[in-house]
Write a protein that holds these residues in place. Structure first.
Motif, PDB file in Angstrom:
ATOM      1  N   GLY A  32      -6.611   4.479   3.446  1.00  0.00           N
ATOM      2  CA  GLY A  32      -5.396   4.921   4.115  1.00  0.00           C
ATOM      3  C   GLY A  32      -4.603   5.866   3.246  1.00  0.00           C
ATOM      4  N   PHE A  33      -3.345   6.061   3.635  1.00  0.00           N
ATOM      5  CA  PHE A  33      -2.460   6.986   2.939  1.00  0.00           C
ATOM      6  C   PHE A  33      -1.145   6.295   2.627  1.00  0.00           C
ATOM      7  N   ALA A  34      -0.717   6.405   1.380  1.00  0.00           N
ATOM      8  CA  ALA A  34       0.603   5.918   0.966  1.00  0.00           C
ATOM      9  C   ALA A  34       1.497   7.141   0.788  1.00  0.00           C
ATOM     10  N   ASN A  35       2.616   7.172   1.482  1.00  0.00           N
ATOM     11  CA  ASN A  35       3.554   8.283   1.404  1.00  0.00           C
ATOM     12  C   ASN A  35       4.872   7.759   0.867  1.00  0.00           C
ATOM     13  N   LEU A  36       5.291   8.313  -0.288  1.00  0.00           N
ATOM     14  CA  LEU A  36       6.469   7.801  -0.988  1.00  0.00           C
ATOM     15  C   LEU A  36       7.529   8.871  -1.185  1.00  0.00           C
ATOM     16  N   ASN A  37       8.753   8.434  -1.099  1.00  0.00           N
ATOM     17  CA  ASN A  37       9.932   9.205  -1.419  1.00  0.00           C
ATOM     18  C   ASN A  37      10.101   9.173  -2.936  1.00  0.00           C
ATOM     19  N   ASN A  54      -5.102   0.737  16.930  1.00  0.00           N
ATOM     20  CA  ASN A  54      -4.849  -0.267  15.900  1.00  0.00           C
ATOM     21  C   ASN A  54      -4.544   0.339  14.534  1.00  0.00           C
ATOM     22  N   ILE A  55      -4.463   1.668  14.438  1.00  0.00           N
ATOM     23  CA  ILE A  55      -4.045   2.278  13.182  1.00  0.00           C
ATOM     24  C   ILE A  55      -2.579   1.929  12.996  1.00  0.00           C
ATOM     25  N   THR A  56      -2.278   1.226  11.914  1.00  0.00           N
ATOM     26  CA  THR A  56      -0.916   0.742  11.714  1.00  0.00           C
ATOM     27  C   THR A  56      -0.194   1.531  10.637  1.00  0.00           C
ATOM     28  N   THR A  57       1.099   1.624  10.804  1.00  0.00           N
ATOM     29  CA  THR A  57       1.973   2.196   9.795  1.00  0.00           C
ATOM     30  C   THR A  57       2.888   1.081   9.329  1.00  0.00           C
ATOM     31  N   SER A  58       2.818   0.780   8.043  1.00  0.00           N
ATOM     32  CA  SER A  58       3.600  -0.310   7.470  1.00  0.00           C
ATOM     33  C   SER A  58       4.642   0.240   6.516  1.00  0.00           C
ATOM     34  N   LYS A  59       5.685  -0.554   6.308  1.00  0.00           N
ATOM     35  CA  LYS A  59       6.721  -0.186   5.346  1.00  0.00           C
ATOM     36  C   LYS A  59       6.181  -0.379   3.937  1.00  0.00           C
ATOM     37  N   ASP A  76      12.772   9.580  -4.917  1.00  0.00           N
ATOM     38  CA  ASP A  76      13.984   8.945  -5.412  1.00  0.00           C
ATOM     39  C   ASP A  76      13.991   7.430  -5.261  1.00  0.00           C
ATOM     40  N   LYS A  77      13.740   6.939  -4.073  1.00  0.00           N
ATOM     41  CA  LYS A  77      13.845   5.501  -3.792  1.00  0.00           C
ATOM     42  C   LYS A  77      12.519   4.760  -3.912  1.00  0.00           C
ATOM     43  N   LEU A  78      11.421   5.507  -4.044  1.00  0.00           N
ATOM     44  CA  LEU A  78      10.076   4.939  -4.067  1.00  0.00           C
ATOM     45  C   LEU A  78       9.822   4.042  -2.858  1.00  0.00           C
ATOM     46  N   ASP A  79      10.339   4.475  -1.726  1.00  0.00           N
ATOM     47  CA  ASP A  79      10.043   3.789  -0.472  1.00  0.00           C
ATOM     48  C   ASP A  79       9.299   4.773   0.425  1.00  0.00           C
ATOM     49  N   GLY A  80       8.741   4.260   1.477  1.00  0.00           N
ATOM     50  CA  GLY A  80       8.013   5.114   2.397  1.00  0.00           C
ATOM     51  C   GLY A  80       7.196   4.292   3.352  1.00  0.00           C
ATOM     52  N   TYR A  81       5.989   4.744   3.602  1.00  0.00           N
ATOM     53  CA  TYR A  81       5.135   4.024   4.541  1.00  0.00           C
ATOM     54  C   TYR A  81       3.679   4.138   4.126  1.00  0.00           C
ATOM     55  N   PHE A  82       2.895   3.197   4.631  1.00  0.00           N
ATOM     56  CA  PHE A  82       1.467   3.138   4.361  1.00  0.00           C
ATOM     57  C   PHE A  82       0.742   3.202   5.696  1.00  0.00           C
ATOM     58  N   VAL A  83      -0.156   4.157   5.836  1.00  0.00           N
ATOM     59  CA  VAL A  83      -0.955   4.298   7.046  1.00  0.00           C
ATOM     60  C   VAL A  83      -2.318   3.696   6.756  1.00  0.00           C
ATOM     61  N   ASP A  84      -2.623   2.583   7.418  1.00  0.00           N
ATOM     62  CA  ASP A  84      -3.862   1.849   7.197  1.00  0.00           C
ATOM     63  C   ASP A  84      -4.903   2.268   8.228  1.00  0.00           C
TER      64      ASP A  84
END
Length: 158
Positions: A117-122, A146-151, A124-132
């Motif tokens: 999948g892909f981890a996409n991060l900001n 069923n492709i999910t995007t998680s926090k 500054d805050k090191l937050d984003g989403y993970f596409v599994d």
């Protein structure tokens, strides 16, 4: 000669406004631990779907994911590890995770490489989403819904 000069000026302006655009490492990636949580946990699927997990990213270019996958009639804890490729843009980093080893809770081990999948991060805050992409891969592409995007929330562990 005039169009060539205009092109050079445009490139110079672009580089001046976006110094990261020409840099190989605009972001100093550090070792991080990230919590993954699924926004949608109510849907029951026939294909195992990522519900939660812990993603460890190293500055050396490797990752380790301990994840809980759930389906209608099953729950499975899986550990996936491998390497990642990173790309940068203004304010964000994107990591493509290539799983080279998968260990299931039942003891089965697979070393067939595939994109997890892909981890996409900001930055500054090191937050984003993970596409599994695991559910779509397990379903052989028949269940793309069923492709999910998680926090994703990370913290530096260095």
């Amino acid at each position: 000669m005039k169009p060539f000069a205009m092109i050079l000026m445009g490139i110079a302006i672009f580089i001046q406004e976006n110094p990261a655009a020409m840099s190989q490492e605009p972001f100093n990636l550090k070792n991080m631990t990230c919590n993954i949580s699924s926004a949608n946990t109510n849907n029951c699927t026939g294909v195992p779907t990522l519900r939660s997990g812990m993603l460890v990213i190293t500055k050396a270019g490797t990752f380790n994911l301990k994840a809980r996958y759930e389906g209608c009639f099953m729950v499975e804890n899986i550990t996936k590890s491998g390497k990642y490729e990173s790309s940068y843009s203004k304010g964000t980093i994107s990591l493509e995770l290539l799983a080279t080893t998968t260990k299931e809770s039942k003891g089965a081990i697979s070393d067939f490489p595939r994109t997890l999948g892909f981890a996409n991060l900001n930055y500054d805050k090191l937050d984003g989403y993970f596409v599994d992409l695991s559910a779509a891969i397990h379903g052989r592409g028949r269940h793309i819904e069923n492709i999910t995007t998680s926090k994703l929330q990370c913290e530096v562990t260095e």
